[in-house]
Design a protein around this motif. Structure first.
Motif: not given
Length: 270
Positions: A45-69
Motif C-alpha cells: 500500500v505504501e508503495r502504491a502497488r496494492r489498493i487498500p480496502k476501506p477497512d484498512f484505511l479506517d483501522k490505520a487512521d485509528e491506530v496512527l491517530g490521524a484524526g480522520g485524515k
C-alpha cells in the motif's frame, strides 16, 4: 495501474500512511499487526502497488491517530479501484436521462450478478489475477447505482436470445442471472427486451452498442470491441445509432413478451 490518475491517488495515499506510521514510530510489520494485515500488505500500500480496502484505511487512521485524515481518502481510493474506462463511463451514466443498450454476446454489465461478472473476467486471456478480477467485478457492480438515481433515468436493454442461454459460470450461475433479470425488470423505469434468434429482420447485425441521452438534447454512443472502448460523439453517427436502436427495439419481443420468454428459458434450465 491502468492510468496515471488512479496511480497518483494511490501514491498520495501511500505516502500519507508512511508519514503517519513513521511519525508514530511504528515499523510496517507493527502497523500490520495492529490493524490485522500482513507486513507485505502495508508495504504494498505504501508503495502504491496494492489498493487498500476501506477497512484498512479506517483501522490505520485509528491506530496512527490521524484524526480522520487517512479515512477521508476512502472515496478517492474507491474511485481509483475501478479501471479508467469504467470511471469515465460512470460519469456519463450519472448525467444521462436515458440509457439504452443492445448486447449480443453476454448479459449487459448493468444487469449482471457478481457471480456472472466474475465468471466472465475469469475467462479473460491473458488471465487476470484474483485481485484484478475482484477490482473489475467491484467496478461493474458499482455501476448499478444508476438504477437508484433520483430522478430515475429511463433505462432500456435489448438482449440477444443467445445471451440468455449461454451458461457463463455454469448452469447455477446462469439460473441466478435469469432470476435477477426478472427482478430488475420489475422496476418501472427499466425495460428489458429479447431479440429472438429466429428473427429474419434485424437492424443490429453490425454488433452491440450503447446510447446515452442528456438533458441538453445531446446523444452519445458507446461500444467496446476486444481491447478497445470508444465513445461516439459525432452527431451524425450518434443519430444513426439512435435510429438503429429504435429499429432493434421494434423488431425484438415486447417487454411483456420478453419477460415471458425469460421465464420460459429459466424453466428450461431447471
Amino acid at each position: 495501474m491502468e492510468d496515471e490518475e488512479a496511480a497518483a491517488v494511490l501514491r498520495t495515499v501511500g505516502r500519507q500512511i508512511k508519514m503517519w506510521r513513521e511519525a508514530a514510530g511504528l515499523k510496517q510489520a507493527e502497523l500490520g499487526s495492529a490493524i490485522g494485515y500482513g507486513e507485505e500488505m502495508v508495504s504494498s500500500v505504501e508503495r502504491a502497488r496494492r489498493i487498500p480496502k476501506p477497512d484498512f484505511l479506517d483501522k490505520a487512521d485509528e491506530v496512527l491517530g490521524a484524526g480522520g485524515k487517512i479515512a477521508a481518502m476512502k472515496e478517492d481510493v474507491e474511485r481509483a479501484r475501478y479501471p479508467k474506462k469504467v470511471r469515465d463511463l460512470a460519469k456519463l451514466e450519472d448525467e444521462a436521462l436515458e440509457l439504452g443498450a443492445y448486447d449480443t454476446h453476454q448479459i449487459n454489465g448493468m444487469l449482471q450478478t457478481p457471480e456472472y461478472a466474475r465468471a466472465l473476467y475469469a475467462m479473460q486471456s491473458p488471465a487476470y489475477t484474483e485481485d484484478e478480477i475482484e477490482r473489475h467485478v467491484a467496478a461493474r457492480m458499482a455501476r448499478k447505482s444508476v438504477f437508484d438515481r433520483v430522478p430515475c433515468p429511463l433505462i432500456t436493454f435489448v438482449q440477444e436470445e443467445s445471451t440468455l442461454r449461454r451458461p457463463v459460470g455454469g448452469k447455477m450461475v446462469l439460473h441466478h442471472q435469469l432470476e435477477h433479470l426478472l427482478e430488475v425488470a420489475k422496476l418501472r423505469h427499466v425495460s428489458i427486451q429479447v431479440m429472438p434468434t429466429d428473427r429474419e429482420d434485424h437492424a443490429g447485425m453490425a454488433g452491440p452498442f450503447r446510447l446515452l441521452k442528456f438533458q441538453d438534447g445531446k446523444t452519445l454512443g458507446h461500444f467496446e470491441a476486444q481491447l478497445h472502448s470508444r465513445v461516439i460523439s459525432e452527431p451524425r453517427d450518434a443519430q444513426i445509432l439512435d435510429m438503429r436502436y429504435g429499429m432493434i427495439r421494434a423488431q425484438a419481443l415486447s417487454p411483456r413478451e420478453s419477460l415471458a420468454f425469460i421465464e420460459k428459458v429459466l424453466g428450461d434450465e431447471t
